[in-house]
Structure formats: structure tokens, C-alpha cells
Design a protein around this motif. Structure first.
Motif, PDB file in Angstrom:
ATOM      1  N   UNK A 136      -7.622  -0.742  -2.716  1.00 44.63           N
ATOM      2  CA  UNK A 136      -6.824  -0.735  -3.929  1.00 44.63           C
ATOM      3  C   UNK A 136      -5.480  -1.431  -3.758  1.00 44.63           C
ATOM      4  N   UNK A 137      -5.094  -1.703  -2.518  1.00 47.79           N
ATOM      5  CA  UNK A 137      -3.890  -2.499  -2.267  1.00 47.79           C
ATOM      6  C   UNK A 137      -4.182  -3.993  -2.400  1.00 47.79           C
ATOM      7  N   UNK A 138      -5.463  -4.343  -2.572  1.00 44.68           N
ATOM      8  CA  UNK A 138      -5.825  -5.729  -2.832  1.00 44.68           C
ATOM      9  C   UNK A 138      -5.594  -6.021  -4.316  1.00 44.68           C
ATOM     10  N   UNK A 139      -5.738  -7.289  -4.700  1.00 43.31           N
ATOM     11  CA  UNK A 139      -5.493  -7.635  -6.108  1.00 43.31           C
ATOM     12  C   UNK A 139      -6.672  -7.270  -7.000  1.00 43.31           C
ATOM     13  N   UNK A 140      -7.857  -7.076  -6.410  1.00 42.44           N
ATOM     14  CA  UNK A 140      -8.950  -6.494  -7.174  1.00 42.44           C
ATOM     15  C   UNK A 140     -10.055  -7.440  -7.580  1.00 42.44           C
ATOM     16  N   UNK A 141     -10.857  -6.961  -8.532  1.00 42.61           N
ATOM     17  CA  UNK A 141     -12.020  -7.678  -9.023  1.00 42.61           C
ATOM     18  C   UNK A 141     -11.669  -8.540 -10.227  1.00 42.61           C
ATOM     19  N   UNK A 142     -12.311  -9.687 -10.320  1.00 42.37           N
ATOM     20  CA  UNK A 142     -12.138 -10.571 -11.471  1.00 42.37           C
ATOM     21  C   UNK A 142     -12.546  -9.843 -12.749  1.00 42.37           C
ATOM     22  N   UNK A 143     -11.699  -9.930 -13.788  1.00 41.37           N
ATOM     23  CA  UNK A 143     -12.023  -9.248 -15.043  1.00 41.37           C
ATOM     24  C   UNK A 143     -13.120 -10.007 -15.777  1.00 41.37           C
ATOM     25  N   UNK A 144     -13.948  -9.304 -16.570  1.00 38.68           N
ATOM     26  CA  UNK A 144     -15.001  -9.980 -17.337  1.00 38.68           C
ATOM     27  C   UNK A 144     -14.406 -11.032 -18.269  1.00 38.68           C
ATOM     28  N   UNK A 145     -15.075 -12.177 -18.332  1.00 37.70           N
ATOM     29  CA  UNK A 145     -14.642 -13.253 -19.215  1.00 37.70           C
ATOM     30  C   UNK A 145     -14.098 -14.461 -18.508  1.00 37.70           C
TER      31      UNK A 145
ATOM     32  N   UNK B 262       0.826  -1.209   0.000  1.00 40.00           N
ATOM     33  CA  UNK B 262       0.000   0.000   0.000  1.00 40.00           C
ATOM     34  C   UNK B 262       0.857   1.255   0.000  1.00 40.00           C
ATOM     35  N   UNK B 263       1.978   1.221   0.711  1.00 38.35           N
ATOM     36  CA  UNK B 263       2.839   2.399   0.798  1.00 38.35           C
ATOM     37  C   UNK B 263       3.365   2.821  -0.571  1.00 38.35           C
ATOM     38  N   UNK B 264       3.591   1.850  -1.467  1.00 38.33           N
ATOM     39  CA  UNK B 264       4.059   2.169  -2.820  1.00 38.33           C
ATOM     40  C   UNK B 264       2.954   2.860  -3.618  1.00 38.33           C
ATOM     41  N   UNK B 265       1.737   2.360  -3.493  1.00 38.01           N
ATOM     42  CA  UNK B 265       0.592   2.969  -4.175  1.00 38.01           C
ATOM     43  C   UNK B 265       0.413   4.416  -3.707  1.00 38.01           C
ATOM     44  N   UNK B 266       0.452   4.609  -2.404  1.00 37.30           N
ATOM     45  CA  UNK B 266       0.291   5.961  -1.850  1.00 37.30           C
ATOM     46  C   UNK B 266       1.400   6.900  -2.336  1.00 37.30           C
ATOM     47  N   UNK B 267       2.621   6.395  -2.401  1.00 37.37           N
ATOM     48  CA  UNK B 267       3.740   7.249  -2.821  1.00 37.37           C
ATOM     49  C   UNK B 267       3.545   7.759  -4.241  1.00 37.37           C
ATOM     50  N   UNK B 268       3.121   6.877  -5.152  1.00 38.30           N
ATOM     51  CA  UNK B 268       2.914   7.299  -6.537  1.00 38.30           C
ATOM     52  C   UNK B 268       1.776   8.311  -6.647  1.00 38.30           C
ATOM     53  N   UNK B 269       0.724   8.062  -5.922  1.00 42.05           N
ATOM     54  CA  UNK B 269      -0.455   8.917  -6.094  1.00 42.05           C
ATOM     55  C   UNK B 269      -0.332  10.235  -5.337  1.00 42.05           C
ATOM     56  N   UNK B 270       0.292  10.211  -4.180  1.00 43.50           N
ATOM     57  CA  UNK B 270       0.358  11.432  -3.374  1.00 43.50           C
ATOM     58  C   UNK B 270       1.592  12.270  -3.688  1.00 43.50           C
ATOM     59  N   UNK B 271       2.731  11.602  -3.939  1.00 38.04           N
ATOM     60  CA  UNK B 271       3.952  12.350  -4.206  1.00 38.04           C
ATOM     61  C   UNK B 271       4.138  12.665  -5.689  1.00 38.04           C
ATOM     62  N   UNK B 272       3.818  11.690  -6.560  1.00 37.16           N
ATOM     63  CA  UNK B 272       4.022  11.900  -7.995  1.00 37.16           C
ATOM     64  C   UNK B 272       2.747  12.263  -8.742  1.00 37.16           C
ATOM     65  N   UNK B 273       1.596  12.126  -8.062  1.00 39.75           N
ATOM     66  CA  UNK B 273       0.295  12.416  -8.674  1.00 39.75           C
ATOM     67  C   UNK B 273       0.031  11.524  -9.889  1.00 39.75           C
ATOM     68  N   UNK B 274       0.466  10.271  -9.801  1.00 40.60           N
ATOM     69  CA  UNK B 274       0.275   9.304 -10.879  1.00 40.60           C
ATOM     70  C   UNK B 274      -0.639   8.185 -10.389  1.00 40.60           C
ATOM     71  N   UNK B 275      -1.776   7.941 -11.049  1.00 45.03           N
ATOM     72  CA  UNK B 275      -2.654   6.828 -10.658  1.00 45.03           C
ATOM     73  C   UNK B 275      -1.931   5.488 -10.764  1.00 45.03           C
ATOM     74  N   UNK B 276      -2.236   4.604  -9.825  1.00 42.61           N
ATOM     75  CA  UNK B 276      -1.539   3.328  -9.692  1.00 42.61           C
ATOM     76  C   UNK B 276      -2.563   2.205  -9.801  1.00 42.61           C
TER      77      UNK B 276
END
Length: 538
Positions: A352-361, A304-318
Motif C-alpha cells: 500500500x506504500x506503492x502507487x497502486x493499480x492502474x484505474x479502469x479506463x 510507509x511510516x506516514x500510512x502506518x501512523x494514520x492507520x495505527x495511531x489515528x485509526x483512519x484508512x489511508x
């Protein structure tokens, strides 16, 4: 409705018809190479005709041993569109595994980067089926090599038939590509991808709730083209007309960031170690990365800390995603549901630090000792998958019976699933710490340790213990080697309020680096062997 075959020829032809002006940028050992999809298409057909002249037939396996560049992209389509099989070989595997893979696949020809010739030269006498080597280089003459016979890639392009055309009909179930897993025990296992599977997987990458790839994107696949088809991005990018930026041989974080800034990359994909190193490099470079609409992270769980760093420090969606060699690879993406965006920022990052939702298909179930697990985010089980881009067997391998049962692929990944259907990896089954009859997630502990401001990387392993069977041991790399490494208690105190007391590692060892597999994952087996007597004193 018409029984229209879903093949890579369709992807290729669309790029030629609708996007001939779009650009492919390729970094080579001599500089930046630029050309258009029209150039790419013409050269791919010339390459196919030259391979046919060498005797390549439908079904033949043709291997590539190469970095991400325009030559590799041409082979991605030239080989399967002539009904042969593209076999991408991992250049970072041990020599004995490379030899095994080439022999097991019975490859007839091998495309080799000039810079990688020494690796193949060392094993050439072990290769039993290779009939010739095609050297990829931007030099005018063949480089010195002990390999025989050898062909210069660019000479094959020049001698190709400009009137060559691909077959009108290709069986969509026919193999188009193959890739071998990176094995930690035993030999690598081969996975074959059909035209239909790659076609449908490419469609899934374009969905707005997955990666949303489109013609407007400039795509930088940092994930190697020799590993699970660079997560399918080259195939989808050609189909959708996305500009591609291929980073070439041995790209460093500085090189990657400069490519993002110079080429206005909008989406880039790589493993957590790449994004961790890039984050550190950006602190010094301070480049303009505002073109990025997303970085995609997979291969292993991102803290999670990596996700936060990109979004808060670099303003890049992760974008956090999950997949495997056996799944082509996309399985889940951690994109919030619309109403989840109203939750607190802390809750959003947890999700968002989880692996997420199953993709369609795809179909998925998570099965524990008592059957399918409850959707409570707590009960653990193994992820099982099936779908049009999920393998149904290993190539000529008896281990098929263990991994593929009753129509389901048994992934070996242990996970939980919450009430919203978000999947969270707990561990590989073999990496779970089994302490006193209970499971402890090494991934959860690693992610918590990585949130410490002085921790660069953390890897947690299960080590034999005389009383509890196993206990967790934390292996940590600090951000600054000059920092005092003696405050183990302070580091463990940092995470003690996040877990039950019996989850907390019994000790911490400080390392200069953590050993990695060929695709950047932690080599936990090597660490377990190194520290197997740490708690027993044997």
C-alpha cells in the motif's frame, strides 16, 4: 446506441434535480458560509448570464485566481457550462510565471480573491489580454484596488438573468478547463481538459476500487482547486450529490482538522506534507476524527511510516494515489486485491506504500532501455499512459513533441511494477541518482529515512562526485529542533540493512526546512544547486 454527449452540464443538472437539499460548506475570511446545491445551481446560472452580458463567448478562456470556496465552485460550472473554458491559475507560482500563464492562455477575464489582489496588482501592467477583473469577496463593496476595470462578484449574481439556461448541446470534445504545470525549468506547460475527459474521470472517482465517492460522503478537498481541479473532487461531488466542505483561504492544519471534526468529513484529499503536518497537529488537538473513512494522498510519494501512523495511531484508512496535471489527474490507487488482505500486515503496508493499480479506463506501459520492463518489481522504466482523460498535447507548446509520442504520454516518472501489477515510483527521471553507471532511487531512501522516529522530513539528492559521477546526499529536517543533529552515522545505520551498501548516502545535512514548489513538492533542483560542490570541494 444514442450518441449522447458527455458534458459538465449533465453533472450540474443532476445535482439540481436529485440533490437540491445537500449542503456546501465554505470557509471565508469572515466565517463559515452554508448553502444548498439548489442555491449553488441558481447562482451559477446567474453568474453565467452576467459573463455572457460581458461578452464571453464559447471557447473564451476565463481564469480564476482563488482558494477553495463556494465562489470558486460556482465558477467551476458557470464557465464550462456556457461553453467557455475554466482556467484555474496556481496562486503560489512566481509572479513571472503567473503573468506568462495568463498571457499564454489569452484569458479574457480573471476572477480574483480579495486577499490575493496584491499579487495580481504587481503584474497588471504585464497582462496583455485581460479585459476585466471579477473580485470575489463577501463584503458589500469593492475593495480598494489599482486593477481596472473591476466587477464585484456578488453584484454580478444580483444582476444576472434568472431565466438563463445552458445550451442544449455542447460538444463533448470541446475544452472545459485548463491548468498549467508548475515548472522547475522553463515556462509552465498548459494542459486542456475536455468535457468528456472530466466526465469520465469523475466516474472513475466513484468506483469502489478507487475512491468510492458517493452521495453519503462529506468531502474535504484540501488539494487546491487551482491545481488539477482539486483532483476532480468538486466535479464528482456535485454529480454524486456529496456534501462538500471547502476550506477557504490559507487553511492551517488546525483549521483543517476542526473542519473534519465539526462537519463530520468522511473523505479528505491532500499532499503528503499536508498529512504530515496534520498528524503533528492532531497530537496536540486530540479531536474526534472518527467520521473519516479515508484520507487520500497524492502529489508525491507518501512514506510507509506516514500510512502506518494514520492507520495505527489515528485509526483512519489511508489511500495512496498517483497522477499528474496531464492526467486530470487520477492514474493509480493503492487498494489491495481481496486475496492480498490475507498477507501479513508488514506485506500489506509494503504494497500500500506503492502507487497502486492502474484505474479502469486507462492504458499504461513502463518502458526501459530494452523495451517494456518485466513485472518483477525491480526493472526500472518510464511510465507511459493513454486514455480518455490523458492529455495528447501541451497547449500551444513545442514541448508537445517530446512528451507525446505515438499516442502515448511520456510521463518522465521512473517506476517498477510487481507481479500483481502494482506500480511503485522510483523517481522522476531527472531526480534519479546516477552513481557509477547505476540508478539509485531517491524516493526509496527518503521513505526509509522518514521512518526514523526523530526525522520529520527527508529529501535525497544526487550531488556531483569526482569518482562516481554522482552520490546521494540526504537533507533532513528533525522533528525537534533541540535534538542533537550530530549523529549522522546513527541515522545512516538506521537504513543500512534496507539497501545495498552503495545506495547509502555519503553524508547527511540537517536543515530547518526543505524548499518546496508551489504544490508542496521538494525543490530538489534548488538543493542540487546549493550543494553541487559538496563532494568535489570546488
Amino acid at each position: 446506441m444514442d450518441n449522447y454527449p458527455l458534458t459538465l452540464r449533465s453533472l450540474f443538472e443532476r445535482s439540481q434535480t436529485l440533490f437540491p437539499k445537500k449542503e456546501v460548506v465554505s470557509r471565508t475570511i469572515t466565517g463559515i458560509h452554508r448553502y444548498t446545491y439548489a442555491d449553488f445551481g441558481r447562482r451559477a446560472k446567474l453568474l453565467s448570464s452576467s459573463l455572457q452580458a460581458l461578452g464571453v463567448k464559447p471557447g473564451d478562456r476565463i481564469a480564476t485566481f482563488a482558494w477553495n470556496h463556494h465562489w470558486h465552485l460556482e465558477a467551476y460550472f458557470a464557465i464550462p457550462c456556457m461553453e467557455a473554458v475554466l482556467h484555474t491559475v496556481n496562486i503560489r507560482l512566481p509572479a513571472d510565471h503567473i503573468a506568462y500563464i495568463l498571457n499564454h492562455a489569452e484569458d479574457r477575464f480573471l476572477f480574483v480573491d480579495e486577499t490575493l489582489l496584491p499579487i495580481i496588482e504587481k503584474i497588471k501592467d504585464q497582462l496583455t489580454t485581460i479585459e476585466g477583473y471579477i473580485i470575489m469577496t463577501d463584503k458589500k463593496a469593492l475593495p480598494p484596488t489599482s486593477l481596472q476595470p473591476v466587477y464585484l462578484y456578488e453584484n454580478m449574481i444580483e444582476s444576472g438573468d434568472p431565466h438563463f439556461t445552458y445550451p442544449e448541446y455542447i460538444n463533448e470534445s470541446a475544452p472545459a478547463g485548463m491548468c498549467y504545470t508548475s515548472a522547475t525549468t522553463g515556462n509552465p506547460k498548459g494542459v486542456v481538459y475536455s468535457h468528456r475527459g472530466i466526465y469520465l474521470h469523475s466516474l472513475s472517482i466513484g468506483l469502489s476500487d478507487t475512491l468510492g465517492l458517493s452521495e453519503r460522503d462529506t468531502v474535504l478537498p484540501i488539494v487546491p482547486m487551482f491545481h488539477v481541479n482539486a483532483w476532480g473532487l468538486p466535479f464528482a461531488s456535485v454529480w454524486f450529490g456529496s456534501k462538500q466542505v471547502l476550506p477557504g483561504p490559507a487553511p492551517t492544519p488546525d483549521i483543517l482538522l476542526r473542519l473534519v471534526a465539526d462537519e463530520k468529513v468522511t473523505i479528505a484529499a491532500g499532499v503528503p506534507t499536508v498529512w504530515t503536518a496534520a498528524l503533528k497537529a492532531q497530537e496536540a488537538l486530540q479531536l474526534d476524527l472518527s467520521s473519516l473513512r479515508a484520507v487520500v494522498c497524492g502529489g508525491s510519494a507518501a512514506p510507509r511510516s506516514l500510512i502506518e501512523s494514520y492507520e495505527q495511531r489515528l485509526k483512519v484508512p489511508f489511500y495512496h494515489a498517483y497522477g499528474m496535471t496531464e492526467t486530470c489527474p487520477l492514474v493509480t490507487v493503492a487498494r489491495l486485491k481481496s486475496y492480498q488482505e490475507k498477507a501479513s500486515l508488514d506485506e500489506q503496508y509494503d504494497t500500500r506504500a506503492m502507487q497502486g493499480l492502474l484505474v479502469p479506463g486507462l492504458d499504461m506501459k513502463i518502458v526501459g532501455p530494452r523495451g517494456e520492463v518485466a513485472w518483477d518489481g525491480k526493472e526500472m522504466g518510464e511510465i507511459m499512459l493513454r486514455g480518455p482523460w490523458v492529455a495528447t498535447e501541451y497547449y500551444k507548446d513545442v514541448r508537445t513533441a517530446e512528451a507525446f509520442q505515438d499516442g502515448w504520454f511520456h510521463s518522465g516518472d521512473i517506476a517498477v511494477i510487481d507481479s500483481e501489477g502494482f506500480v511503485k515510483l522510483v523517481d522522476r527521471a531527472k531526480d534519479l541518482v546516477k552513481s557509477g553507471g547505476e540508478w539509485i532511487s531517491s524516493l526509496d531512501l527518503e521513505n526509509a529515512l522518514m521512518a526514523h522516529p526523530n526525522v520529520f522530513e527527508a529529501c535525497v539528492i544526487g550531488v556531483p562526485h569526482p569518482k562516481w559521477e554522482e552520490r546521494p546526499l540526504a537533507c533532513v529536517v528533525l522533528k525537534d529542533a533541540a535534538l542533537q543533529a550530530g549523529d549522522k552515522k546513527g541515522l545512516l545505520a538506521f537504513i543500512e540493512d534496507k539497501f545495498a551498501k552503495w545506495w547509502i548516502p555519503d553524508d547527511v545535512v540537517f536543515l530547518h526546512e526543505i524548499p518546496r514548489t508551489s504544490v508542496g513538492k521538494f525543490m530538489k533542483r534548488e538543493l542540487r544547486e546549493q550543494y553541487q560542490t559538496y563532494f568535489t570541494g570546488d
